[in-house]
Design a protein around this motif. Structure first.
Motif, mmCIF file in Angstrom:
data_model
loop_
_atom_site.group_PDB
_atom_site.id
_atom_site.type_symbol
_atom_site.label_atom_id
_atom_site.label_comp_id
_atom_site.label_asym_id
_atom_site.label_seq_id
_atom_site.Cartn_x
_atom_site.Cartn_y
_atom_site.Cartn_z
ATOM 1 N N ALA A 191 19.859 18.547 3.571
ATOM 2 C CA ALA A 191 19.987 18.029 2.211
ATOM 3 C C ALA A 191 18.637 17.771 1.558
ATOM 4 O O ALA A 191 18.579 17.388 0.388
ATOM 5 C CB ALA A 191 20.806 16.734 2.219
ATOM 6 N N LEU A 192 17.557 17.963 2.313
ATOM 7 C CA LEU A 192 16.213 17.687 1.815
ATOM 8 C C LEU A 192 15.398 18.973 1.737
ATOM 9 O O LEU A 192 15.659 19.930 2.477
ATOM 10 C CB LEU A 192 15.491 16.701 2.752
ATOM 11 C CG LEU A 192 16.099 15.306 2.873
ATOM 12 C CD1 LEU A 192 15.412 14.540 3.999
ATOM 13 C CD2 LEU A 192 15.973 14.545 1.556
ATOM 14 N N PRO A 193 14.383 19.010 0.871
ATOM 15 C CA PRO A 193 13.447 20.133 0.908
ATOM 16 C C PRO A 193 12.834 20.258 2.307
ATOM 17 O O PRO A 193 12.579 19.260 2.970
ATOM 18 C CB PRO A 193 12.386 19.740 -0.128
ATOM 19 C CG PRO A 193 13.064 18.754 -1.027
ATOM 20 C CD PRO A 193 14.043 18.014 -0.167
ATOM 21 N N ALA A 194 12.599 21.476 2.753
ATOM 22 C CA ALA A 194 12.121 21.724 4.116
ATOM 23 C C ALA A 194 10.850 20.940 4.422
ATOM 24 O O ALA A 194 10.651 20.464 5.549
ATOM 25 C CB ALA A 194 11.888 23.217 4.314
ATOM 26 N N ARG A 195 9.971 20.753 3.429
ATOM 27 C CA ARG A 195 8.704 20.058 3.669
ATOM 28 C C ARG A 195 8.910 18.584 4.010
ATOM 29 O O ARG A 195 8.013 17.941 4.569
ATOM 30 C CB ARG A 195 7.793 20.192 2.451
ATOM 31 C CG ARG A 195 8.290 19.465 1.212
ATOM 32 C CD ARG A 195 7.393 19.669 0.006
ATOM 33 N NE ARG A 195 7.904 18.968 -1.177
ATOM 34 C CZ ARG A 195 8.858 19.441 -1.955
ATOM 35 N NH1 ARG A 195 9.430 20.603 -1.688
ATOM 36 N NH2 ARG A 195 9.262 18.747 -3.016
ATOM 37 N N LEU A 196 10.082 18.031 3.658
ATOM 38 C CA LEU A 196 10.356 16.622 3.918
ATOM 39 C C LEU A 196 11.232 16.408 5.142
ATOM 40 O O LEU A 196 11.516 15.268 5.494
ATOM 41 C CB LEU A 196 11.034 15.987 2.699
ATOM 42 C CG LEU A 196 10.237 16.008 1.397
ATOM 43 C CD1 LEU A 196 11.047 15.378 0.277
ATOM 44 C CD2 LEU A 196 8.905 15.290 1.557
ATOM 45 N N ALA A 197 11.666 17.497 5.779
ATOM 46 C CA ALA A 197 12.606 17.374 6.898
ATOM 47 C C ALA A 197 12.021 17.849 8.221
ATOM 48 O O ALA A 197 12.733 17.920 9.215
ATOM 49 C CB ALA A 197 13.878 18.157 6.584
ATOM 50 N N GLY A 198 10.737 18.175 8.249
ATOM 51 C CA GLY A 198 10.133 18.675 9.469
ATOM 52 C C GLY A 198 9.827 17.568 10.467
ATOM 53 O O GLY A 198 10.105 16.386 10.224
ATOM 54 N N PRO A 199 9.231 17.918 11.605
ATOM 55 C CA PRO A 199 8.962 16.952 12.685
ATOM 56 C C PRO A 199 7.730 16.097 12.424
ATOM 57 O O PRO A 199 6.766 16.096 13.207
ATOM 58 C CB PRO A 199 8.789 17.860 13.904
ATOM 59 C CG PRO A 199 8.212 19.122 13.336
ATOM 60 C CD PRO A 199 8.866 19.295 11.989
ATOM 61 N N ILE A 200 7.742 15.385 11.324
ATOM 62 C CA ILE A 200 6.604 14.543 10.928
ATOM 63 C C ILE A 200 7.123 13.157 10.580
ATOM 64 O O ILE A 200 8.147 13.010 9.898
ATOM 65 C CB ILE A 200 5.861 15.140 9.714
ATOM 66 C CG1 ILE A 200 5.261 16.507 10.079
ATOM 67 C CG2 ILE A 200 4.760 14.195 9.228
ATOM 68 C CD1 ILE A 200 4.611 17.218 8.906
ATOM 69 N N THR A 201 6.427 12.138 11.055
ATOM 70 C CA THR A 201 6.708 10.761 10.651
ATOM 71 C C THR A 201 5.801 10.426 9.480
ATOM 72 O O THR A 201 4.584 10.602 9.565
ATOM 73 C CB THR A 201 6.429 9.791 11.811
ATOM 74 O OG1 THR A 201 7.318 10.085 12.885
ATOM 75 C CG2 THR A 201 6.639 8.347 11.377
ATOM 76 N N ARG A 202 6.406 9.958 8.392
ATOM 77 C CA ARG A 202 5.611 9.650 7.199
ATOM 78 C C ARG A 202 5.819 8.197 6.780
ATOM 79 O O ARG A 202 6.937 7.681 6.818
ATOM 80 C CB ARG A 202 5.976 10.566 6.029
ATOM 81 C CG ARG A 202 5.538 12.013 6.213
ATOM 82 C CD ARG A 202 5.761 12.818 4.931
ATOM 83 N NE ARG A 202 5.258 14.174 5.054
ATOM 84 C CZ ARG A 202 5.990 15.214 5.474
ATOM 85 N NH1 ARG A 202 7.283 15.026 5.792
ATOM 86 N NH2 ARG A 202 5.470 16.419 5.561
ATOM 87 N N LEU A 203 4.718 7.605 6.370
ATOM 88 C CA LEU A 203 4.713 6.251 5.815
ATOM 89 C C LEU A 203 4.197 6.352 4.392
ATOM 90 O O LEU A 203 3.062 6.763 4.162
ATOM 91 C CB LEU A 203 3.801 5.342 6.661
ATOM 92 C CG LEU A 203 3.441 3.981 6.089
ATOM 93 C CD1 LEU A 203 4.683 3.111 5.923
ATOM 94 C CD2 LEU A 203 2.404 3.288 6.975
ATOM 95 N N TRP A 204 5.047 5.991 3.438
ATOM 96 C CA TRP A 204 4.708 6.071 2.016
ATOM 97 C C TRP A 204 4.404 4.658 1.530
ATOM 98 O O TRP A 204 5.260 3.774 1.603
ATOM 99 C CB TRP A 204 5.885 6.646 1.218
ATOM 100 C CG TRP A 204 6.428 7.941 1.742
ATOM 101 C CD1 TRP A 204 7.180 8.112 2.866
ATOM 102 C CD2 TRP A 204 6.274 9.240 1.166
ATOM 103 N NE1 TRP A 204 7.504 9.435 3.012
ATOM 104 C CE2 TRP A 204 6.967 10.148 1.996
ATOM 105 C CE3 TRP A 204 5.624 9.717 0.019
ATOM 106 C CZ2 TRP A 204 7.025 11.520 1.721
ATOM 107 C CZ3 TRP A 204 5.681 11.069 -0.259
ATOM 108 C CH2 TRP A 204 6.363 11.955 0.578
ATOM 109 N N LEU A 205 3.189 4.457 1.007
ATOM 110 C CA LEU A 205 2.751 3.126 0.585
ATOM 111 C C LEU A 205 2.707 3.023 -0.930
ATOM 112 O O LEU A 205 2.278 3.955 -1.622
ATOM 113 C CB LEU A 205 1.356 2.830 1.144
ATOM 114 C CG LEU A 205 1.182 2.882 2.665
ATOM 115 C CD1 LEU A 205 -0.268 2.562 3.034
ATOM 116 C CD2 LEU A 205 2.139 1.919 3.341
#
Length: 392
Positions: A191-205
């Motif tokens: 349901a998300l763009p591929a760039r936001l669903a990959g094997p990465i942990t993200r912290l948005w500040l």
């Protein structure tokens, strides 16, 4: 001689891990849990090297890893403009650096893996619908009232933030409201763009709020946690949250951040509480473990990890008492507390400090971002080597 008997209050992550560790140390264990059925609440859990090392010593790592994701990178993002502030490689590089894997997993999958191991262990009995009503010293052990009267050589209060065991031991130690809410959701990766669903942990500040995203369910879903200001102290994991209310906290954020926040059809909200570091945990044959002893904000992703550490240390120190007089158990419990109190208090304080850093606004926010962009990416992880390097 019959095995010594330990009673564990609480069948959450800390309680189940403690039961497994104690059974491996030679004890018979009874877990008493207030719920009539086990339905682990929550969304995702991050387990750093300090926790996965413990799971390996308990023989449950492979079972947990089967449903986990091993992020390839960690990134810190500017929530408003969407640029990457800093980051670090994870995967094999982080494992080599800290001597253990880092993984992310849905909380229900972690709980299910531990519960399956508990149910396969003959030395562990699980009693549901048994809320701790009180306890008192009895002989060399403790008698626990929980719908029936049970005797054990020791009682371990792993019954969470609102622990009944802690309430009797330390009635003054009340949960502290952090004036924030955490909103959680899990969305299909598709349901998300591929760039936001990959094997990465993200912290948005961003000013006053932040957002965390990482894959779970073997990469088939993405776990989201949004933290916002909130003055509602209602406690609970499954309170429905209004998406429009959440979105208002992220007005002006980047398109990618808004795509994540807008993806779930349903958000659940819970008020954030923690505990002030306590000068002591237990007395006699009773002690505390996990959130009952040191509940902390989720900003360092160490709540579950510290409970798992507690379990391994506790069992190791009690192991020598398993076949001798139970009168030695209180001394072992005090030794456990002496080892764990300084470390968990330091993690609690560090997590509270990140609350301030994550949510800076104005010139302070700009200064923070400049510092992050100027530092090598590995500094993000090296700052917490004192956490991740810990070995049982």
């Amino acid at each position: 001689m019959a095995a010594r008997h330990i009673l564990v209050a609480g069948a959450g992550i800390g309680g189940l891990t403690a039961a497994l560790a104690l059974a491996r140390a030679g004890f018979d264990v009874t877990i008493v849990e207030r719920a009539q059925a086990l339905e682990e609440a929550g969304a995702g859990v991050q387990l750093a090297a300090n926790a996965t090392r413990c799971l390996k010593t308990l023989g449950v790592y492979e079972r947990v890893a089967a449903n986990a994701v091993f992020p390839e990178a960690f990134e810190v993002m500017d929530g408003r403009c969407g640029i990457r502030l800093t980051g670090a490689p994870m995967g094999a590089q982080a494992e080599a650096r800290f001597g253990g894997p880092f993984l992310v997993i849905h909380r229900a999958d972690l709980h299910s893996a531990l519960l399956a191991a508990v149910r396969e262990t003959p030395a562990i009995a699980l009693k549901l619908g048994h809320a701790v009503e009180g306890f008192e010293a009895e002989g060399d052990g403790v008698a626990v009232r929980c719908g029936e009267r049970l005797h054990a050589d020791a009682l371990i209060g792993a019954d969470g933030l609102r622990s009944a065991v802690r309430l009797q031991l330390h009635p003054e130690a009340k949960p502290s409201f952090r004036h924030r809410a955490a909103w959680r959701a899990t969305v299909p990766a598709g349901a998300l763009p591929a760039r936001l669903a990959g094997p990465i942990t993200r912290l948005w500040l961003g000013p006053g709020a932040h957002l965390v995203s990482y894959p779970v369910k073997g990469g088939e879903a993405v776990n989201l946690v949004a933290v916002t200001p909130d003055e509602r102290e209602v406690h609970g994991w499954n309170l429905e949250g209004a998406p429009g209310e959440l979105l208002a906290h992220y007005s002006g954020w980047s398109a990618d951040a808004l795509a994540l926040i807008g993806a779930p059809e349903r958000w659940l909200r819970w008020a954030l509480f923690d505990l002030d570091p306590m000068p002591a945990w237990g007395t006699g044959a009773v002690t505390l473990l996990g959130d009952a002893a040191h509940a902390m904000p989720p900003f360092l992703a160490q709540g579950a990890a510290q409970a798992i550490e507690d379990a391994v240390v506790l069992a190791d120190l009690l192991k020598s008492t398993a076949a001798i007089d139970s009168a030695t158990i209180p001394a072992a419990l005090r030794h456990y507390e002496a080892l764990r109190l300084p470390r968990t208090a330091r993690v609690q304080k560090a997590a509270r400090g990140m609350d301030r850093i994550y949510h800076l606004a104005g010139p302070a926010r700009l200064a923070r971002d400049l510092v992050m962009r100027a530092r090598p990416g590995d500094a993000v992880l090296e700052r917490y080597r004192w956490i991740y390097d810990w070995t049982p």
